[in-house]
Motif scaffolding. Structure first.
Motif, PDB file in Angstrom:
ATOM      1  N   VAL A 105     -15.487  -6.436  30.256  1.00  0.00           N
ATOM      2  CA  VAL A 105     -16.522  -7.241  30.905  1.00  0.00           C
ATOM      3  C   VAL A 105     -17.756  -6.357  30.966  1.00  0.00           C
ATOM      4  N   LYS A 138     -23.209  -9.062  35.284  1.00  0.00           N
ATOM      5  CA  LYS A 138     -22.716  -8.479  36.536  1.00  0.00           C
ATOM      6  C   LYS A 138     -23.919  -8.021  37.346  1.00  0.00           C
ATOM      7  N   ARG A 141     -21.570 -13.772  40.037  1.00  0.00           N
ATOM      8  CA  ARG A 141     -20.212 -14.287  40.238  1.00  0.00           C
ATOM      9  C   ARG A 141     -19.614 -14.903  38.970  1.00  0.00           C
ATOM     10  N   TYR A 144     -17.520 -12.865  36.303  1.00  0.00           N
ATOM     11  CA  TYR A 144     -16.168 -12.493  36.731  1.00  0.00           C
ATOM     12  C   TYR A 144     -15.217 -13.681  36.566  1.00  0.00           C
ATOM     13  N   PRO A 155      -8.319 -14.928  39.949  1.00  0.00           N
ATOM     14  CA  PRO A 155      -9.107 -13.750  40.334  1.00  0.00           C
ATOM     15  C   PRO A 155      -8.356 -12.777  41.244  1.00  0.00           C
ATOM     16  N   CYS A 158      -6.341 -10.140  39.490  1.00  0.00           N
ATOM     17  CA  CYS A 158      -7.040  -9.283  38.521  1.00  0.00           C
ATOM     18  C   CYS A 158      -7.422  -7.946  39.136  1.00  0.00           C
ATOM     19  N   PHE A 160     -10.233  -5.156  38.657  1.00  0.00           N
ATOM     20  CA  PHE A 160     -11.550  -5.006  38.048  1.00  0.00           C
ATOM     21  C   PHE A 160     -11.998  -3.561  38.209  1.00  0.00           C
ATOM     22  N   ASP A 162     -15.129  -0.721  37.317  1.00  0.00           N
ATOM     23  CA  ASP A 162     -16.535  -0.562  36.921  1.00  0.00           C
ATOM     24  C   ASP A 162     -17.072   0.718  37.541  1.00  0.00           C
ATOM     25  N   ASN A 167     -21.097  -3.822  41.293  1.00  0.00           N
ATOM     26  CA  ASN A 167     -20.269  -4.688  40.445  1.00  0.00           C
ATOM     27  C   ASN A 167     -18.849  -4.791  40.989  1.00  0.00           C
ATOM     28  N   ALA A 171     -16.829  -8.188  42.534  1.00  0.00           N
ATOM     29  CA  ALA A 171     -15.474  -8.572  42.120  1.00  0.00           C
ATOM     30  C   ALA A 171     -14.569  -8.730  43.339  1.00  0.00           C
ATOM     31  N   GLY A 178     -10.704  -4.189  43.305  1.00  0.00           N
ATOM     32  CA  GLY A 178     -11.780  -3.474  42.636  1.00  0.00           C
ATOM     33  C   GLY A 178     -11.599  -1.975  42.685  1.00  0.00           C
TER      34      GLY A 178
END
Length: 192
Positions: A105, A138, A141, A144, A155, A158, A160, A162, A167, A171, A178
Motif C-alpha cells: 500500500v 494515505k 481512509r 486502506y 480491516p 489486517c 498494517f 508503515d 499513516n 489504519a 498498526g
C-alpha cells in the motif's frame, strides 16, 4: 492460528530505501533545498494522486527552484538517486505470505511498476495498491479500505505496517493492527 488474515505494507521506508546521503550531497553541491521542495504537499500530491506524471512532477520542482540550468541539473540528479530493497524485510514478508496475502500500500507515482521491476518486486506482493492508480493517498481512509478489500480481509483482521506514524494512526482508526516501522525488529516482533 494466524493473528492476521492479511499484511498490508508500505513500500518506501519499509521495504524500499533511498540513499539519503546521496540526496544530501546533491543538495549541498547545488545549494538547493531539493527534498523540501520536491515533497512540499502542493508539488507531491498531484503526482501521488495520479493527476500528473513523475516527469511533470520533476518539471514542477525545477520551476519551484527557479527554472534555471543548475535547478534542472540538480533535479535530474535527484531523480536518479539510488534505491534498494531491504532483503531482511522482503524475507520476513515472504514468510508471512506463505500464510496470508501481502499487499503493498503505497503513495506512489505513475512509474511505480517500473520501479518494482527494477527492484525485482514485480511479482512479489499478492496485490499492489498505488495511490496514483486508485486516486486516494494515505492517510486517507479509502486507500486502506481498498487494500483490505483486495486482500479479502476485514480491516480488523489486517496488520498494517508503515514508517509514517500518521499513516499507522489512520489504519488503527479502521480497526487494523498498526505497526510504526522504524527498524526491522518492529516488524519481526509481530511477524514471527
Amino acid at each position: 492460528m494466524t493473528p492476521f488474515d492479511a499484511v498490508l505494507c508500505d513500500l518506501d521506508g519499509v521495504l524500499r530505501h533511498f540513499d539519503h546521503d546521496q540526496q544530501a550531497d546533491i543538495e549541498a553541491r547545488y545549494g538547493l533545498p531539493l527534498t523540501a521542495t520536491a515533497f512540499a504537499p502542493e508539488l507531491i500530491m498531484p503526482a501521488t494522486l495520479g493527476h500528473v506524471s513523475e516527469t511533470q512532477w520533476a518539471e514542477s520542482i525545477v520551476a519551484a527552484l527557479g527554472g534555471d540550468e543548475p535547478a534542472r541539473l540538480a533535479v535530474a540528479e535527484f531523480m536518479q538517486v539510488r534505491f534498494w530493497v531491504d532483503e531482511q524485510v522482503r524475507e520476513l514478508l515472504a514468510k508471512a505470505q506463505a500464510r496470508v496475502p501481502v499487499v503493498l500500500v503505497t503513495n506512489a507515482m505513475d512509474t511505480l511498476e517500473e520501479h518494482l521491476d527494477r527492484l525485482g518486486l514485480t511479482y512479489f506482493a499478492d496485490e499492489v495498491v498505488s495511490s496514483a492508480k486508485v486516486g486516494v493517498a494515505k492517510p486517507g481512509r479509502r486507500i486502506y479500505e481498498i487494500a483490505a478489500e483486495r486482500a479479502g480481509a476485514a480491516p480488523e483482521r489486517c496488520l498494517f505496517v508503515d514508517d509514517r506514524l500518521e499513516n499507522v494512526a489512520a489504519a488503527r482508526e479502521l480497526g487494523m493492527t498498526g505497526v510504526h516501522y522504524r527498524a526491522y525488529d518492529d516488524l519481526a516482533a509481530v511477524l514471527p
